[in-house]
Scaffold this active site. Structure first.
Site, PDB file in Angstrom:
ATOM      1  N   CYS A 238     -25.072   4.762 -11.747  1.00  0.00           N
ATOM      2  CA  CYS A 238     -24.275   5.771 -11.474  1.00  0.00           C
ATOM      3  C   CYS A 238     -24.786   7.207 -11.867  1.00  0.00           C
ATOM      4  O   CYS A 238     -25.313   7.442 -12.906  1.00  0.00           O
ATOM      5  CB  CYS A 238     -22.775   5.429 -12.314  1.00  0.00           C
ATOM      6  SG  CYS A 238     -21.612   6.772 -12.137  1.00  0.00           S
TER       7      CYS A 238
ATOM      8  N   CYS B 194     -17.583   3.217 -19.019  1.00  0.00           N
ATOM      9  CA  CYS B 194     -19.002   3.164 -18.637  1.00  0.00           C
ATOM     10  C   CYS B 194     -19.592   2.098 -19.028  1.00  0.00           C
ATOM     11  O   CYS B 194     -20.310   1.325 -18.525  1.00  0.00           O
ATOM     12  CB  CYS B 194     -19.641   4.262 -18.709  1.00  0.00           C
ATOM     13  SG  CYS B 194     -18.877   5.728 -17.756  1.00  0.00           S
TER      14      CYS B 194
ATOM     15  N   CYS C 224     -13.088   2.698 -14.049  1.00  0.00           N
ATOM     16  CA  CYS C 224     -13.659   4.005 -13.847  1.00  0.00           C
ATOM     17  C   CYS C 224     -12.227   4.750 -13.920  1.00  0.00           C
ATOM     18  O   CYS C 224     -11.952   5.378 -12.865  1.00  0.00           O
ATOM     19  CB  CYS C 224     -14.300   4.147 -12.479  1.00  0.00           C
ATOM     20  SG  CYS C 224     -15.255   5.571 -12.445  1.00  0.00           S
TER      21      CYS C 224
ATOM     22  N   GLU D 197       0.876  -1.150   0.055  1.00  0.00           N
ATOM     23  CA  GLU D 197       0.109  -0.175   0.126  1.00  0.00           C
ATOM     24  C   GLU D 197       0.862   1.483  -0.084  1.00  0.00           C
ATOM     25  O   GLU D 197       0.504   2.113  -0.686  1.00  0.00           O
ATOM     26  CB  GLU D 197      -1.030   0.104   1.149  1.00  0.00           C
ATOM     27  CG  GLU D 197      -2.204  -0.802   1.176  1.00  0.00           C
ATOM     28  CD  GLU D 197      -2.902  -0.434  -0.107  1.00  0.00           C
ATOM     29  OE1 GLU D 197      -3.515   0.655  -0.225  1.00  0.00           O
ATOM     30  OE2 GLU D 197      -3.482  -1.435  -0.854  1.00  0.00           O
TER      31      GLU D 197
ATOM     32  N   CYS E  50     -18.962  -1.273 -17.034  1.00  0.00           N
ATOM     33  CA  CYS E  50     -18.969  -0.974 -15.688  1.00  0.00           C
ATOM     34  C   CYS E  50     -20.191  -1.690 -14.968  1.00  0.00           C
ATOM     35  O   CYS E  50     -21.277  -1.457 -15.348  1.00  0.00           O
ATOM     36  CB  CYS E  50     -18.806   0.436 -15.155  1.00  0.00           C
ATOM     37  SG  CYS E  50     -18.825   0.832 -13.696  1.00  0.00           S
TER      38      CYS E  50
HETATM   39  S1  SF4 Z   1     -20.581   4.011 -14.889  1.00  0.00           S
HETATM   40 FE1  SF4 Z   1     -19.906   5.600 -13.294  1.00  0.00          FE
HETATM   41  S2  SF4 Z   1     -18.537   4.123 -11.688  1.00  0.00           S
HETATM   42 FE2  SF4 Z   1     -18.817   3.109 -13.799  1.00  0.00          FE
HETATM   43  S3  SF4 Z   1     -17.237   3.721 -15.005  1.00  0.00           S
HETATM   44 FE3  SF4 Z   1     -18.753   5.062 -15.453  1.00  0.00          FE
HETATM   45  S4  SF4 Z   1     -18.557   6.802 -13.950  1.00  0.00           S
HETATM   46 FE4  SF4 Z   1     -17.251   5.011 -13.403  1.00  0.00          FE
END
Ligand code: SF4
Length: 361
Positions: free
Chosen positions: A214, A205, A198, A43, A208
């Protein structure tokens, strides 16, 4: 801390865990043989450095210091040597100091308590959370750069995360999203999502697991979040660094004080200005300079300022009358380099000097 029902309010943890089971990284060196010590070191290395770079450093560091007590017992020079090239050396000095404190006052094991962990130099709330969640599966939120970006977008949190008002908002969200089960996997999942999907620019997106839920995606403000730090002028400093070369080709290194930039590392002597070099030679090494040659300046960016380095090659007329060996000074042989910590830009200057000498032959 909120209860399980509330923590699942947004359905984030189940979606991220499902995504991570299929897409997450599981083969990184610190994900094997997981211990609080190994997670801690990884980390700290990952705080300012890309995963691909950290992998090699982590393996070498663990070979040199397999247990926390090995790190605590090591010479500072040896620790800084293993860190050479990673930059931000305060991280290595704090690791070493904290290991000593843990050895001397905490029985040689990192404590499993967040308050005790954050009392150690260099361990903030997020790093402590990462150690406890990743290594011990404790329900502790984390808030590193990747997680901040993901949360800022999912919840459309506006405002610079460095301000205490906004930071509190982020922590509240991080805490509520952290599940009760599979905390280690969830922590890894949200970090991975920020690193691979992200991302800061061009987030994916459409791939995702949070797409549809989101807020930033829905509002079309993904590129605006997280809010950037208010701009301010970066200060600039300048330094003249002398490459003092003996007739046998060895170069003079000076150990820097244990604080400030490159603290505790070996570097080139810093001289007030080029005109002061003859006096510097007379005073420090007791012999005259045969030649003084300015090299191209180098710009090095630190977190809070830029440093313009003016390297100057100074060939000494003969062997110094005062050799200046010892704790503070070192004649460095490029062909048989001593195992000491040297800041990356200084190391590059020395290497370039070595190559130019080689070209002359
Ligand atoms: S949907 Fe939202 S969380 Fe997912 S990649 Fe796009 S901006 Fe990021």
């Amino acid at each position: 801390m909120s209860g399980p029902g509330e923590s699942d309010r947004f359905g984030i943890a189940p979606a991220l865990l499902q995504w991570w089971d299929v897409n997450g990284r599981k083969d990184l060196p610190w994900q094997q043989d997981v211990t609080p010590y190994r997670v801690w070191v990884s980390e700290i290395m990952l705080q300012q450095t890309q995963v691909a770079t950290v992998v090699g450093y982590f393996d070498r560091f663990m070979q040199a210091f397999p247990r926390l007590v090995d790190l605590a017992d090591a010479e500072t020079d040896h620790v800084l040597h293993q860190w050479s090239g990673l930059g931000y050396y305060a991280r290595a000095r704090n690791l070493h100091r904290s290991a000593g404190i843990v050895r001397d006052t905490m029985g040689g094991e990192l404590p499993a308590d967040i308050d005790q962990l954050v009392s150690l130099p260099g361990i903030g709330r997020s790093t402590a959370g990462a150690i406890l969640s990743l290594a011990l599966n404790q329900r502790q939120p984390i808030l590193d750069g990747n997680v901040k970006r993901v949360l800022a977008r999912i919840f459309a949190i506006e405002g610079w995360p460095g301000s205490s008002r906004v930071a509190k908002l982020f922590w509240d969200h991080a805490e509520r999203c952290t599940p009760d089960q599979r905390v280690a996997h969830y922590t890894q999942a949200i970090m991975d999502l920020g690193a691979s999907v992200c991302t800061r620019s061009k987030p994916q997106c459409c791939q995702c697991p949070m797409s549809g839920a989101c807020a930033a995606e829905r509002l079309g403000i993904v590129g605006d979040l997280p809010t950037r730090r208010p701009r301010r002028e970066r200060p600039k400093r300048a330094a003249v660094l002398g490459l003092m070369v003996r007739p046998d080709g060895t170069i003079l290194l000076e150990k820097r004080a244990g604080f400030g930039i490159w603290g505790g590392l070996w570097g080139l002597p810093e001289i007030d200005c080029i005109d002061a070099i003859p006096d510097w030679c007379a005073h420090h090494v007791g012999v005259a300079a045969k030649s003084i040659q300015s090299q191209a300046t180098v710009l090095h960016r630190f977190t809070h300022f830029d440093l313009e380095i003016q390297p100057v090659t100074v060939r000494l007329d003969k062997d110094p009358e005062r050799m200046m060996d010892g704790d503070q000074w070192l004649w460095y042989n490029i062909r048989q380099p001593a195992r000491v910590g040297i800041a990356a830009p200084v190391s590059r200057l020395i290497t370039e000097f070595g190559e130019s000498v080689w070209d002359e032959k």
